[in-house]
Design an enzyme around this catalytic site. Structure first.
Site, PDB file in Angstrom:
ATOM      1  N   LYS A  75      36.545  43.107  37.586  1.00  0.00           N
ATOM      2  CA  LYS A  75      36.026  42.193  36.583  1.00  0.00           C
ATOM      3  C   LYS A  75      36.404  42.539  35.022  1.00  0.00           C
ATOM      4  O   LYS A  75      36.157  43.765  35.005  1.00  0.00           O
ATOM      5  CB  LYS A  75      34.587  41.777  36.801  1.00  0.00           C
ATOM      6  CG  LYS A  75      34.264  40.539  35.867  1.00  0.00           C
ATOM      7  CD  LYS A  75      33.023  40.079  36.175  1.00  0.00           C
ATOM      8  CE  LYS A  75      32.266  39.064  35.110  1.00  0.00           C
ATOM      9  NZ  LYS A  75      30.924  38.653  35.642  1.00  0.00           N
ATOM     10  N   SER A 150      30.092  33.830  36.695  1.00  0.00           N
ATOM     11  CA  SER A 150      31.334  34.196  35.708  1.00  0.00           C
ATOM     12  C   SER A 150      32.371  35.004  36.454  1.00  0.00           C
ATOM     13  O   SER A 150      33.256  35.052  36.026  1.00  0.00           O
ATOM     14  CB  SER A 150      30.478  34.919  34.455  1.00  0.00           C
ATOM     15  OG  SER A 150      30.067  36.110  34.892  1.00  0.00           O
ATOM     16  N   SER A 174      26.032  35.619  38.547  1.00  0.00           N
ATOM     17  CA  SER A 174      27.498  35.642  38.530  1.00  0.00           C
ATOM     18  C   SER A 174      28.272  36.337  39.561  1.00  0.00           C
ATOM     19  O   SER A 174      29.577  36.372  39.678  1.00  0.00           O
ATOM     20  CB  SER A 174      28.017  36.336  37.163  1.00  0.00           C
ATOM     21  OG  SER A 174      27.822  35.156  36.114  1.00  0.00           O
TER      22      SER A 174
HETATM   23  N1  GLN Z   1      25.535  31.469  34.603  1.00  0.00           N
HETATM   24  C1  GLN Z   1      24.602  32.283  33.975  1.00  0.00           C
HETATM   25  C2  GLN Z   1      25.082  32.412  32.827  1.00  0.00           C
HETATM   26  O1  GLN Z   1      25.735  31.583  32.225  1.00  0.00           O
HETATM   27  C3  GLN Z   1      24.795  33.714  34.833  1.00  0.00           C
HETATM   28  C4  GLN Z   1      26.089  34.275  34.149  1.00  0.00           C
HETATM   29  C5  GLN Z   1      26.132  35.708  34.716  1.00  0.00           C
HETATM   30  O2  GLN Z   1      25.513  36.090  35.640  1.00  0.00           O
HETATM   31  N2  GLN Z   1      26.613  36.599  34.127  1.00  0.00           N
HETATM   32  O3  GLN Z   1      24.281  32.776  31.662  1.00  0.00           O
END
Ligand code: GLN
Length: 474
Positions: A75, A150, A174
């Site tokens: 990532k 994400s 995510s």
């Molecule tokens: N979708 C969640 C957010 O937007 C979690 C994102 C994540 O785990 N990085 O904060």
């Protein structure tokens, strides 16, 4: 596609080579990356040099490690020396880290080959990878749909058979959410099990790095390499990596598993059906499954959307046009910082910075951030009480299967609601994983979520393996 376990075995035995495995990966990336937008950067030269070195070492009879010659996708919020690292943000334009994240060091020491950096929602804020400054990633199982987020690029890399395994980060879901939407195993480890050194921080008290894989055994193999104390992360657990691979086939006989109403209520019918079928499969394998309710979980989404933005507003203050990446020149330093941040951050990142700054401001701290911390304490206590009665918890990972691109971009709240089942365990700091089980709308995969108390990863993998077998992947 071959599993990481198989690739490593083949490279170690000389049946295959790191170079051959890498070239296969590069070919698939070449074929599919333009359509799917999985990789933001492919380090062709660096990866080829690393693979050649592994092969030379194998030829000399050296033990190159448990991930010998395994190509891995990273990532793009993980720092890798000399490799562009963007967090999918324009604000890091042109920045190349001067050091490796601890997880990258550990992967390389274990013989893995870092192939490149994958797309994400900007600074990991989002659930669909549509918040990337470099365009969305498409779901390899159905390119009209999102891969989740994400860590959508890392999930898509594995789902598209580009690499057998990849790394993501999970602050509120995510890793688990894109794993569910792409039909993969995705693991959020116990907070502190994996070093965050070199992970560009979103919400430091919640962030954890973890693997994506097609199989439970591969996920265990990668996590075992990543885990273990690191003096460079002050929140790193002071203990060696747990043995995980050795316990994958331990089964669930005699385990008590709690099916948590709040972790599937309101999900699509096919998701609920998969969760219930998973409960039956665990029962058939000798577990005792009981229905439980943890009403405190209803408060966690709201608490998360105060705590995570509060920490983000502080963490992202460092992107000021002085130290990293983009600089938009202006008449004085204040104007330069304002112009840089205005041009460099996307809409969702700005929304989070404003939310977080507001929640932390003098007049509102107690009412917002302070309240959210109290909910966090209640959540930790509620999970701890549940784990006095059961060994593991079971629920859904997401409310639905992969949704169409653009379906949830108009209203941020509909996007936030995707993480309603994954967020609670981040607040508690406990581990959880998503494993594919059954299918839903349009034949797309459904992920079920297994949760456990801190340091229960081996137990989680064993239960996930039971579901993997029951779902027809022996
Ligand atoms: N979708 C969640 C957010 O937007 C979690 C994102 C994540 O785990 N990085 O904060």
């Amino acid at each position: 596609m071959k599993s990481a376990t198989q690739i490593a075995a083949d490279v170690r035995s000389g049946t295959s080579s790191a170079t051959a495995e890498l070239e296969r990966t590069l070919t698939v990336i070449e074929q599919r990356n333009a359509e799917l937008n999985v990789f933001l950067y492919v380090d062709v030269e660096g990866a080829r040099a690393a693979a050649a070195q592994i092969d030379a070492r194998v030829a000399r009879g050296e033990d190159v490690g448990p991930l010998a010659g395994v190509p891995i996708a990273l990532k793009d919020n993980l720092c890798q020396v000399g490799v562009p690292t963007t967090c999918s943000s324009k604000i890091l334009d042109g920045w190349r880290p001067p050091y490796n994240a601890t997880v990258i060091e550990r992967l390389l020491d274990a013989g893995a080959v870092a192939v490149g950096k994958t797309n994400l929602d900007e600074f990991a804020m989002g659930s669909s990878t549509e918040n990337s400054a470099f365009g969305p990633t498409r779901n390899p199982l159905d390119p009209s749909r999102v891969p989740g987020g994400s860590s959508g690029g890392s999930a898509a890399a594995v789902a598209a058979d580009m690499t057998a395994v990849s790394l993501g980060s999970d602050t509120g879901g995510s890793i688990r959410q894109p794993a569910a939407l792409c039909g993969l195993v995705g693991v959020k480890p116990t907070y502190g099990l994996v070093s965050r050194y070199g992970l560009i921080a979103f919400a430091s008290s919640l962030d954890q790095i973890g693997p994506f894989a097609k199989t439970v055994a591969d996920a265990a193999l990668v996590l075992e390499v990543l885990a273990g104390h690191d003096a460079r992360d002050s929140t790193s657990l002071p203990e060696p990596a747990p043995r995980l691979v050795a316990h994958v086939n331990d089964g669930v006989a005699g385990r008590r598993i709690g099916l948590v109403r709040e972790l599937f209520d309101g999900a699509d019918e096919s998701v609920v059906a998969s969760v219930r079928a998973a409960a039956d499969a665990l029962r058939a394998a000798g577990a005792e499954v009981v229905e439980v309710s943890i009403p405190e979980l209803a408060l966690t989404l709201s608490a998360y959307y105060l705590i995570a933005p509060a920490e983000a507003s502080s963490n992202l203050a460092r992107f000021d046009g002085v130290r990293y990446g983009l600089r938009v020149s202006a008449e004085d330093v204040t104007a330069m910082m304002e112009a840089t941040r205005t041009a460099g951050f996307g809409a969702e990142v700005k929304r989070r910075i404003m939310l977080g700054t507001y929640a932390l401001s003098a007049g509102y701290y107690d009412a917002y951030y302070g309240q959210a911390l109290k909910v966090r304490t209640l959540t930790i206590d509620a999970f701890a009480r549940a784990y006095q009665r059961v060994d593991l918890l079971l629920g859904a990972t997401t409310p639905s299967v992969a949704f169409a691109l653009g379906a949830k971009t108009a209203d941020p709240m509909t996007m936030y609601l995707n993480d309603v089942f994954t967020i609670p365990t981040n607040l508690a700091g406990d581990p959880a994983l998503s494993v594919p089980f059954g299918t839903g709308e349009a034949g797309l995969p459904v992920g079920v979520q297994l949760l456990g108390p801190g340091r229960s990863e081996a137990r989680l993998f064993a239960a996930a393996r039971v579901l993997e077998i029951a779902d027809g992947r022996p």
